[in-house]
Design a protein around this motif. Structure first.
Motif, PDB file in Angstrom:
ATOM      1  N   GLY A  32     -25.896  72.467 -10.196  1.00  0.00           N
ATOM      2  CA  GLY A  32     -26.070  72.273  -8.760  1.00  0.00           C
ATOM      3  C   GLY A  32     -27.499  72.036  -8.318  1.00  0.00           C
ATOM      4  N   ILE A  33     -28.485  72.141  -9.214  1.00  0.00           N
ATOM      5  CA  ILE A  33     -29.875  71.879  -8.836  1.00  0.00           C
ATOM      6  C   ILE A  33     -30.053  70.369  -8.678  1.00  0.00           C
ATOM      7  N   LEU A  47     -15.866  63.940  -0.934  1.00  0.00           N
ATOM      8  CA  LEU A  47     -17.041  64.778  -0.720  1.00  0.00           C
ATOM      9  C   LEU A  47     -17.914  64.864  -1.966  1.00  0.00           C
ATOM     10  N   LEU A  48     -17.281  65.032  -3.128  1.00  0.00           N
ATOM     11  CA  LEU A  48     -18.048  65.167  -4.363  1.00  0.00           C
ATOM     12  C   LEU A  48     -18.751  63.866  -4.733  1.00  0.00           C
ATOM     13  N   THR A 104      -9.281  76.497  -1.702  1.00  0.00           N
ATOM     14  CA  THR A 104     -10.238  75.650  -2.407  1.00  0.00           C
ATOM     15  C   THR A 104     -11.099  74.915  -1.393  1.00  0.00           C
ATOM     16  N   SER A 105     -12.403  74.983  -1.599  1.00  0.00           N
ATOM     17  CA  SER A 105     -13.319  74.272  -0.718  1.00  0.00           C
ATOM     18  C   SER A 105     -14.507  73.795  -1.542  1.00  0.00           C
ATOM     19  N   VAL A 106     -15.459  73.181  -0.880  1.00  0.00           N
ATOM     20  CA  VAL A 106     -16.686  72.798  -1.562  1.00  0.00           C
ATOM     21  C   VAL A 106     -17.657  73.972  -1.537  1.00  0.00           C
ATOM     22  N   ALA A 107     -18.553  73.970  -2.483  1.00  0.00           N
ATOM     23  CA  ALA A 107     -19.583  75.004  -2.537  1.00  0.00           C
ATOM     24  C   ALA A 107     -20.913  74.359  -2.885  1.00  0.00           C
ATOM     25  N   TYR A 141     -22.578  69.180  -3.942  1.00  0.00           N
ATOM     26  CA  TYR A 141     -21.364  69.975  -3.784  1.00  0.00           C
ATOM     27  C   TYR A 141     -20.632  70.102  -5.121  1.00  0.00           C
ATOM     28  N   SER A 142     -19.858  71.168  -5.237  1.00  0.00           N
ATOM     29  CA  SER A 142     -18.904  71.310  -6.329  1.00  0.00           C
ATOM     30  C   SER A 142     -17.633  71.907  -5.742  1.00  0.00           C
TER      31      SER A 142
END
Length: 348
Positions: A323-324, A248-249, A272-275, A255-256
């Motif tokens: 994240g920007i 995913l990353l 734990t998940s993506v954000a 995503y983080s």
């Protein structure tokens, strides 16, 4: 008579020069400059301090949601510091906020970093219709993709969702896209589950009454709906394992990885998940000075925002750009550079 005429001509020449406002070499006495219109700062190079003023709308989310409450905290402090009138506007969330910016109906908004990226690239929710007339001011706080399941569903991983009744989010919502992306990382599609498209409130009720085995949502942690569901001790949250997190990353750089520091849902284990990041963005019509002053007012009075809304505890100058995806407003960039924050090339 000749002397008189000569003296008269000399006097007339002096009077003529004075009336015309003859310019001196040093730009001092004798220089005339048209008075500026009230509030007109265009082209101002006087070196005066940058300021932020005027009346503007900030798109957020529902009146009971995180965006609305956090946006209200930011606007309250900004207005107190600058004297501006930044008013929070209840909306349908990130996707609608991007469209309100595009139409010029709102000048500011809270937006998820993934939706920001989709709008600028003209993909997913904005397929073939990009919206690019807004820029980033700051990252605010992480919004975790929360995968909520019933304890009796037999779901302990994303892969276990195969054949289950899952609410993937409202059509056109950012977290519905996240649901597809997470399933995709596990080699799954909607063909592998019994998907339902519905809003968060409907999903919550469906999980509680057994209509749904699980649901996806994207929100700041903790989320009030999940907190309410957890009171009956019949839900759990599913984590994304390291192998699929790496996928995913790599595929989605907005995503983080995110692991909450506290167990607000009383699950008895960590998750734990993506954000993605909640971002403050603005119309690109604002001058560098205006957004510089706005950004300064936020970070020099960040403690005041924290007192109103705890999600501001995630904010700091060091995390302001985290994240920007792109397009940092030059006014915000100027403030961060003054604070010795390194600006990545992709934001310039």
């Amino acid at each position: 008579m000749k002397k008189f005429m000569s003296l008269l001509l000399t006097m007339l020449m002096v009077l003529s020069l004075t009336a015309c406002g003859g310019k001196t070499d040093d730009g001092g006495a004798g220089t005339t400059t048209p008075p500026a219109e009230s509030g007109d700062t265009a082209g101002d190079t006087s070196g005066g301090e940058a300021s932020f003023s005027g009346s503007y709308l900030m798109g957020t989310g529902s009146a009971t949601g995180n965006y609305y409450q956090f946006g209200n905290a930011v606007s309250t402090v900004v207005n107190n510091v600058t004297g501006a009138n930044l008013t929070v506007n209840a909306t349908g969330g990130s996707t609608e906020n991007a469209r309100l910016l595009g139409s010029g109906e709102n000048e500011f908004a809270m937006i998820q970093s993934d939706v920001y990226s989709y709008a600028h690239d003209g993909i997913e929710l904005f397929d073939g219709a990009p919206i690019t007339n807004f820029k980033a001011v700051t990252a605010c706080y992480p919004e975790m993709v929360q995968i909520v399941v019933r304890k009796d569903s037999g779901i302990t991983s994303v892969a276990d969702m195969a054949g289950k009744n899952i609410c993937v989010g409202a059509v056109g919502s950012g977290y519905e896209v996240a649901a597809r992306q997470i399933l995709g990382a596990y080699g799954m599609t909607y063909d592998d589950i019994n998907e339902t498209f519905a809003d968060q409130s409907t999903a919550k009720n469906g999980v509680q009454d057994g209509t749904f085995d699980g649901m996806f949502l994207c929100s700041g942690y903790p989320n009030s709906n999940v907190t309410e569901m957890s009171l009956n001790n019949n839900i759990d949250l599913v984590s994304i394992d390291d192998e699929h997190m790496e996928i995913l990353l790599k595929d989605y750089p907005f995503y983080s990885s995110f692991t909450p520091e506290t167990d607000e849902y009383n699950l008895g284990h960590s998750i734990t998940s993506v954000a993605v990041k909640c971002m403050l963005v603005c119309s690109d019509t604002f001058s560098d000075d205006e957004i510089y002053a706005l950004t300064k007012s936020i970070y020099e009075h960040l403690d005041d925002i924290k007192e109103i809304n705890a999600k501001a505890n995630y904010m700091s100058l060091d995390a302001a750009l985290s994240g920007i995806p792109s397009d940092l407003h030059p006014g915000a960039m100027r403030y961060y550079e003054e604070q010795n924050i390194e600006i990545p090339d992709y934001l310039k």
